[in-house]
Write a protein that holds these residues in place. Structure first.
Motif, PDB file in Angstrom:
ATOM      1  N   ALA A   1       0.789  -1.147  -0.005  1.00  0.00           N
ATOM      2  CA  ALA A   1      -0.024   0.094  -0.015  1.00  0.00           C
ATOM      3  C   ALA A   1       0.921   1.338  -0.070  1.00  0.00           C
ATOM      4  O   ALA A   1       0.381   2.295  -0.419  1.00  0.00           O
ATOM      5  N   PHE A   2       2.019   1.419   0.601  1.00  0.00           N
ATOM      6  CA  PHE A   2       2.887   2.481   0.608  1.00  0.00           C
ATOM      7  C   PHE A   2       3.771   2.627  -0.402  1.00  0.00           C
ATOM      8  O   PHE A   2       4.887   3.123  -0.220  1.00  0.00           O
ATOM      9  N   ASN A   3       3.809   1.637  -1.366  1.00  0.00           N
ATOM     10  CA  ASN A   3       4.787   1.881  -2.609  1.00  0.00           C
ATOM     11  C   ASN A   3       3.916   2.365  -3.704  1.00  0.00           C
ATOM     12  O   ASN A   3       2.952   1.837  -4.164  1.00  0.00           O
ATOM     13  N   PRO A   4       4.303   3.579  -3.980  1.00  0.00           N
ATOM     14  CA  PRO A   4       5.595   4.146  -4.027  1.00  0.00           C
ATOM     15  C   PRO A   4       5.560   5.305  -2.804  1.00  0.00           C
ATOM     16  O   PRO A   4       6.711   6.030  -2.624  1.00  0.00           O
ATOM     17  N   PHE A   5       4.575   5.686  -2.100  1.00  0.00           N
ATOM     18  CA  PHE A   5       4.662   6.635  -1.160  1.00  0.00           C
ATOM     19  C   PHE A   5       3.601   6.090   0.103  1.00  0.00           C
ATOM     20  O   PHE A   5       2.624   5.632  -0.247  1.00  0.00           O
ATOM     21  N   PRO A   6       4.364   6.175   1.092  1.00  0.00           N
ATOM     22  CA  PRO A   6       5.642   7.146   1.789  1.00  0.00           C
ATOM     23  C   PRO A   6       6.994   5.854   1.645  1.00  0.00           C
ATOM     24  O   PRO A   6       7.839   6.344   1.912  1.00  0.00           O
ATOM     25  N   GLY A   7       6.582   4.789   1.385  1.00  0.00           N
ATOM     26  CA  GLY A   7       7.498   3.729   1.384  1.00  0.00           C
ATOM     27  C   GLY A   7       7.557   3.074   2.884  1.00  0.00           C
ATOM     28  O   GLY A   7       8.064   3.893   3.741  1.00  0.00           O
ATOM     29  N   ALA A   8       7.467   1.795   2.991  1.00  0.00           N
ATOM     30  CA  ALA A   8       7.609   1.214   4.500  1.00  0.00           C
ATOM     31  C   ALA A   8       8.954   1.341   4.927  1.00  0.00           C
ATOM     32  O   ALA A   8       9.677   1.109   4.024  1.00  0.00           O
ATOM     33  N   THR A   9       9.075   1.329   6.121  1.00  0.00           N
ATOM     34  CA  THR A   9      10.468   1.473   6.722  1.00  0.00           C
ATOM     35  C   THR A   9      10.615   0.724   7.909  1.00  0.00           C
ATOM     36  O   THR A   9       9.900   0.203   8.830  1.00  0.00           O
ATOM     37  N   GLY A  10      11.921   0.429   8.116  1.00  0.00           N
ATOM     38  CA  GLY A  10      12.471  -0.145   9.295  1.00  0.00           C
ATOM     39  C   GLY A  10      13.965   0.419   9.610  1.00  0.00           C
ATOM     40  O   GLY A  10      14.701   0.784   8.742  1.00  0.00           O
ATOM     41  N   GLY A  11      14.142   0.345  10.912  1.00  0.00           N
ATOM     42  CA  GLY A  11      15.658   0.774  11.256  1.00  0.00           C
ATOM     43  C   GLY A  11      16.570  -0.193  11.844  1.00  0.00           C
ATOM     44  O   GLY A  11      15.996  -1.183  12.510  1.00  0.00           O
ATOM     45  N   VAL A  12      17.856  -0.190  11.212  1.00  0.00           N
ATOM     46  CA  VAL A  12      18.937  -0.923  11.792  1.00  0.00           C
ATOM     47  C   VAL A  12      20.136  -0.366  12.125  1.00  0.00           C
ATOM     48  O   VAL A  12      20.704   0.336  11.447  1.00  0.00           O
ATOM     49  N   GLY A  13      20.376  -0.055  13.619  1.00  0.00           N
ATOM     50  CA  GLY A  13      21.670   0.352  14.030  1.00  0.00           C
ATOM     51  C   GLY A  13      21.740   1.857  13.407  1.00  0.00           C
ATOM     52  O   GLY A  13      22.832   2.380  13.296  1.00  0.00           O
ATOM     53  N   GLY A  14      20.597   2.567  13.349  1.00  0.00           N
ATOM     54  CA  GLY A  14      20.453   3.921  13.355  1.00  0.00           C
ATOM     55  C   GLY A  14      20.484   4.126  11.791  1.00  0.00           C
ATOM     56  O   GLY A  14      20.243   5.468  11.307  1.00  0.00           O
ATOM     57  N   ASP A  15      20.333   3.327  10.936  1.00  0.00           N
ATOM     58  CA  ASP A  15      20.117   3.117   9.561  1.00  0.00           C
ATOM     59  C   ASP A  15      18.804   3.070   9.203  1.00  0.00           C
ATOM     60  O   ASP A  15      18.049   2.199   9.762  1.00  0.00           O
TER      61      ASP A  15
END
Length: 321
Positions: free
Chosen positions: A234-248
């Motif tokens: 659903a979030f492709n292309p906006f806003p794009g699903a996110t996850g964080g790894v070690g600050g990235d």
């Protein structure tokens, strides 16, 4: 017919192109003001404006159409332009401004809206995103006679489209945009002959597709993998699903559910190889097959892992870009 067109993004531009190709006169195009976009944040014309100018259509870009609002001078100029256009009908598609009653009343045949859902389901700003996110099996396009409510007008034409298991908002958008252009041309033909038959929307089954907020991009790993897979699409292309790894921050563009039990903490990487990055969820496992680092390109899992170390046992956080 003489058709005023009001719209802004690519979804609307497809409809405008079809109206123009069908031979209708377009004496006026209304679209949102140019917005900063891209890395340089330079002002960029909307897709509708670019198409209109390419075909010599007059364009107006008022910030409001409310004569009693923040920009009454712009609204007054727009009112004069709409009156001067002497249109038979106005077609509206993802315009982005509320149409006051004086606009709805001016064209001889009123205002027709191209809406990307099967009304009354998913009234509002983000019907394509919300249909995928909710796991709907189908959606479609409704041509609606506009009234003063939020997508509450009578239905004139509808067409159903199945939602494929791998559909993203981008892929479904393109199919619905093509269908919207086809249906609005049909509606204009029927309007000329008086053959349109308005059908009031049912009072049951109403849902609202609220505007997408960037804060929704952060995946909550305590949710089921099935739910998260739908959110990725659903979030492709906006806003794009996110996850964080070690600050990235990592954007997740393609993913699917794996039905299998685990005892890991939600968000934990269970495996990471050329087949995908498998992440423990509140229920089952999410296998991510296309990822992107901040400032990088979208990559397959295999290519992504060549430049970014993701190892079993690492835990992804919920982050918003």
């Amino acid at each position: 017919m003489r058709v005023i067109f009001a719209g802004t993004p690519e979804f609307a531009a497809v409809a405008l192109a079809r109206i123009h190709a069908a031979g209708h006169a377009v004496p006026l195009v209304l679209t949102q003001p140019d917005r900063p976009a891209g890395r340089g944040m330079k002002l960029q014309a909307s897709s509708v404006k670019q198409l209109a100018l390419a075909h010599g259509m007059p364009v107006a870009q008022p910030r409001s159409l409310r004569l009693d609002g923040k920009f009454p001078d712009e609204a007054l100029v727009a009112q004069q332009s709409i009156q001067a256009a002497q249109a038979d009908v106005m077609v509206v598609a993802a315009y982005g401004l509320i149409l006051p009653q004086w606009v709805l009343d001016l064209p001889r045949l009123g205002c027709l809206n191209i809406h990307a859902s099967l009304l009354p389901r998913w009234r509002g700003a983000a019907p394509i995103h919300r249909a995928i996110e909710a796991g709907d099996a189908q959606t479609g396009v409704t041509i609606m006679q506009m009234d003063a409510g939020l997508d509450t007008g009578a239905m004139l034409l509808t067409r159903t489209v199945p939602i494929a298991p791998d559909d993203t908002t981008a892929s479904l958008h393109d199919r619905l945009a093509d269908l919207g252009g086809e249906l609005i041309v049909q509606a204009l033909v029927h309007a000329q002959t008086g053959a349109l038959q308005p059908v009031p929307q049912p009072e049951v089954g109403v849902t609202y597709a609220h505007k997408i907020d960037k804060a929704e991009a952060a995946l909550d790993w305590t949710q089921a993998a099935e739910v998260l897979a739908r959110r990725v699409r659903a979030f492709n292309p906006f806003p794009g699903a996110t996850g964080g790894v070690g600050g990235d921050v990592v954007k997740l563009w393609q993913a699917h559910q794996q039905t299998r039990a685990h005892s890991a903490k939600p968000g934990t990487v269970l495996s990471a190889d050329e087949h995908g990055v498998c992440i423990a969820c509140g229920q089952d496992v999410l296998c991510v097959t296309q990822l992107q680092r901040a400032g990088g390109k979208r990559l397959s899992a295999a290519d992504f892992l060549h430049g970014f170390a993701l190892k079993p046992g690492q835990c992804l956080d919920a982050v918003v870009t």
